[in-house]
Each structure stands twice: as C-alpha cells, then as structure tokens.
Design an enzyme around this catalytic site. Structure first.
Site, PDB file in Angstrom:
ATOM      1  N   HIS A 189     -44.973  16.221 -10.421  1.00 44.90           N
ATOM      2  CA  HIS A 189     -43.584  16.591 -11.196  1.00 44.90           C
ATOM      3  C   HIS A 189     -43.807  17.486 -12.000  1.00 44.90           C
ATOM      4  O   HIS A 189     -44.216  17.889 -12.685  1.00 44.90           O
ATOM      5  CB  HIS A 189     -42.793  15.135 -12.029  1.00 44.90           C
ATOM      6  N   CYS A 190     -42.573  19.034 -11.177  1.00 47.41           N
ATOM      7  CA  CYS A 190     -42.957  20.159 -12.319  1.00 47.41           C
ATOM      8  C   CYS A 190     -41.819  19.603 -13.240  1.00 47.41           C
ATOM      9  O   CYS A 190     -40.355  19.736 -12.818  1.00 47.41           O
ATOM     10  CB  CYS A 190     -42.620  21.291 -11.117  1.00 47.41           C
ATOM     11  N   GLY A 191     -42.584  19.663 -14.399  1.00 41.84           N
ATOM     12  CA  GLY A 191     -40.707  19.776 -16.033  1.00 41.84           C
ATOM     13  C   GLY A 191     -40.314  21.259 -15.726  1.00 41.84           C
ATOM     14  O   GLY A 191     -39.444  21.205 -16.394  1.00 41.84           O
TER      15      GLY A 191
END
Length: 392
Positions: A189-191
């Site tokens: 998951h890429c913030g």
C-alpha cells in the site's frame, strides 16, 4: 577554505544519510553505524519523539500523536498526495523564477522552457493514473477467474478464505487493512498514491518511479548546464586567471568558482543538491522494484519468503543437530574405531554448515514472461473477461 570544508561535510553527511536509509538493512552493514542510522531514521527518531511528547504532555499528548499517526498511516487519506503536488509544484515554480531567466543560454536552448513543463506534466499524469487506477480488486464476481489465473504454490500460498471479504483468497493476493479490500498480486500500500499497488497498476507505478528518476536527473543536469553557461558567458575563469593571477588549474580555480556560485547562484545550487538526492532515492527504489518485477516477486512475497526460508532453515538445522547427536551416540555404543586424523577433524565441515535452503519461486517463469505479466496483467487480457467460472 571554510566554504570547501562546509561543502565537503554537507556532501558526506548527505551521502551517509542516503546510503543508510536505502541500504541500512543489507547484511553487509549488520552491526555497523550505517545500520544504526537506518534504524534511527526509520523508527528510532519517532520512538524518541513519542517519549518526549509523553514526558512533556503526558498520556493525552501521546494519544493525540497516535491518533494523528492512525489517520495518516492506517486510513485512506490524501495528505501525502497533497504533499507530492506541493513539492513538485513549488520546486518547478522556484526553478522557473530562478533559472528560466538564463534559458536560452550558452549550453541550453530555449526549447527547455517547454520540455521541462511537458516532463513535469507527464509526471503528474502518471501520479494521477497510479493513484486512481484499480490495483486489481478481488470480489465475488471475479474471484474465480483470479483463482484460475494465479494457482497456489503450496509453499507460501495455500487455499484459504479471506476472513474479512468472506471469499476464497487467490494466490498472491492480500487483504489491505487500509483500503479494506482484497488486491490481486498485492505488492504494497503506497501512502503517496493513497492506493494499493497490485496486479493492474504495478506498470503505472514503475513508470512513475522511472519517469520521476529521469526528471530529477534532467533537472540536475539542466541547472548544472545553466551554471556552466553563466561561468562561460561571464568569463569567470578568464577574470580569475588574468586579473587575479590565479593559476589556471582545477585545484586552484575550484575554491574560487565554488565561492562565486555560492554567492551568486545559491538557489540554483540548492536545487541541484535537492534534485540529486531525490534522484538517488528514486533510483534505488526503482531498482529494487525492477528486480522484483524481473523475478516475478512482490514486496509482500519478499517478506513471506524471508519468513518461510527462516523457518525452513531452523527445521533443517534441528534435523542436522538430531542426526549429529544420533551419530555421536552410535559411535559411543559401537566398537572403538581408530582415532581420526586431527587435520581431517579441523577441516571437516559440521552438519549445520551443510544445511541449505533453496527458494523455489514457481511464479518466476523467465525474464520475458515476467515483464509481459507486469505490462499486460491477466485481468487486462480479453481471455480473462471471457473466462467462465467453474461450476460446482
């Protein structure tokens, strides 16, 4: 001399921080200051900050910080997206205000005024494409097709059901606790994107990293050429050698040229350093993910393989220890044998040293196949949508 030492110390500290951040977890740096700096940057500094807040403001302050952390890191939010747009927008604005007045110049043509804007626009478009594209959501309608596309290897993936979505969990998928959905071929998951990176948008994510790496290199080189052009147009070398009597050699001229740049073009120099550091970070991150793509592995699977290999190594070492103990017991109970040569005893490897654990990645089907799977994921192919669920 003070300026030279200042620049030297600045470059050394910058290099140390970048190397520690990118490579601090490598086995070669285990037990070194680089590993400790990496730990401090990634987690230690935040722990000290929490302790400080707790000491000054008590439990209420700590709970407030943890609440902000939960909002920023554990729930979907656009904070990092806004920060990205602010960084790239402000950086480009400062470049236009401080550097475009020298374009066209001695080494750069006027076309770079437009190509730079085009390059930044493409970067933003790739950012938006990665942020708002479907990463490969698995649901009740397509789960059967994903089960066929990604078979279980019965090593790190086995047949099971997602406890949250209540559907079968295809191999290589994971339920993202932040997005609250199952994602096929889940990477992470890429913030910054406020989105998961999975089967359908890994190609966009890789294009984003590569393009921004090249964009930073382009900016660094372009600003460097602007400074070199000013150095040439203003005849700084000529003035230093003819009017000030400085020896025409690199070692003699360099301190004066650096001092001149710091005094007249400090903004451009700071921009160059900033872009160079960001390019190093992006280059390392792109290289890491490129290696994963070429071996058809995801970030999530990297951690799974580490856990599996560690467990297998412990099991094999336990078996080797048991076999060695059994051999020793058998030797005591059997007839006394002639003493073994001391040299053979010294150079003989123990059973624990002979323990080997092999990673068997069944999803690695060769370089070309792996690249094709990233660029053309299963769910984007016509055969995927035509594939009918199996009955029964």
């Amino acid at each position: 001399m003070a300026v030279q030492w200042l620049l030297l110390c600045h470059g050394f500290v910058t290099l140390l921080v970048v190397v520690s951040f990118l490579c601090g977890q490598w086995p070669i740096f285990e037990g070194t200051p680089i590993q400790r700096i990496h730990h401090f940057i990634t987690s230690g500094a935040y722990d000290y900050f929490l302790r400080f807040v707790g000491y000054v403001f008590g439990s209420k302050g700590t709970n407030a910080v943890l609440a902000v952390e939960s909002f920023c890191c554990d729930r979907p939010n656009p904070i990092l997206q806004v920060i990205y747009l602010a960084i790239i927008g402000v950086t480009y604005y400062i470049i236009t205000m401080s550097t475009f007045q020298y374009v066209p110049g001695y080494y750069l043509s006027g076309i770079h005024r437009y190509t730079s804007f085009l390059a930044v626009t493409v970067g933003v478009l790739l950012f938006l494409l990665t942020s708002f594209s479907d990463p490969g959501t698995v649901n009740a309608d397509n789960v059967t097709r994903y089960l066929s596309a990604y078979p279980y290897d019965n090593i790190i993936y086995s047949e099971k059901e997602c406890s949250t979505c209540k559907i079968p969990k295809p191999a290589r998928s994971k339920h993202c606790s932040i997005c609250d959905r199952c994602v096929a071929r889940f990477d992470h998951h890429c913030g910054w994107m406020n989105n998961c990176i999975g089967e359908r948008n890994t190609r966009y994510f890789m294009a984003f990293l590569l393009w921004h790496f090249l964009l930073c290199i382009y900016g660094t080189v372009a600003i460097g050429l602007v400074l070199a052009g000013q150095l040439k147009e203003l005849k700084v070398i000529y003035v230093l050698t003819v009017y000030y009597g400085i020896e025409n050699s690199f070692s003699s001229l360099a301190p004066y040229v650096v001092q001149w740049i710091l005094g007249s073009y400090n903004t451009q120099l700071l921009l160059m350093v900033f872009l160079a550091i960001v390019s190093l970070l992006l280059g390392g991150f792109f290289g890491y993910h490129a290696k994963l793509c070429l071996t058809n592995t995801t970030t999530n699977e990297t951690f799974k393989w580490q856990e599996y290999l560690s467990w297998q190594r412990k099991v094999n070492e336990a078996r080797a220890s048991a076999a060695a103990l059994k051999t020793s017991m058998d030797g005591l109970s059997s007839e006394r044998k002639p003493p073994e040569s001391k040299w053979r005893t010294i150079f003989r490897r123990s059973r624990l040293e002979q323990v080997q654990v092999v990673k068997n990645n069944t999803y690695d089907q060769g370089l070309l196949h792996n690249i094709h799977e990233v660029i053309f994921p299963f769910s984007s192919r016509p055969s995927f949508s035509r594939r009918k669920p199996k009955s029964g």
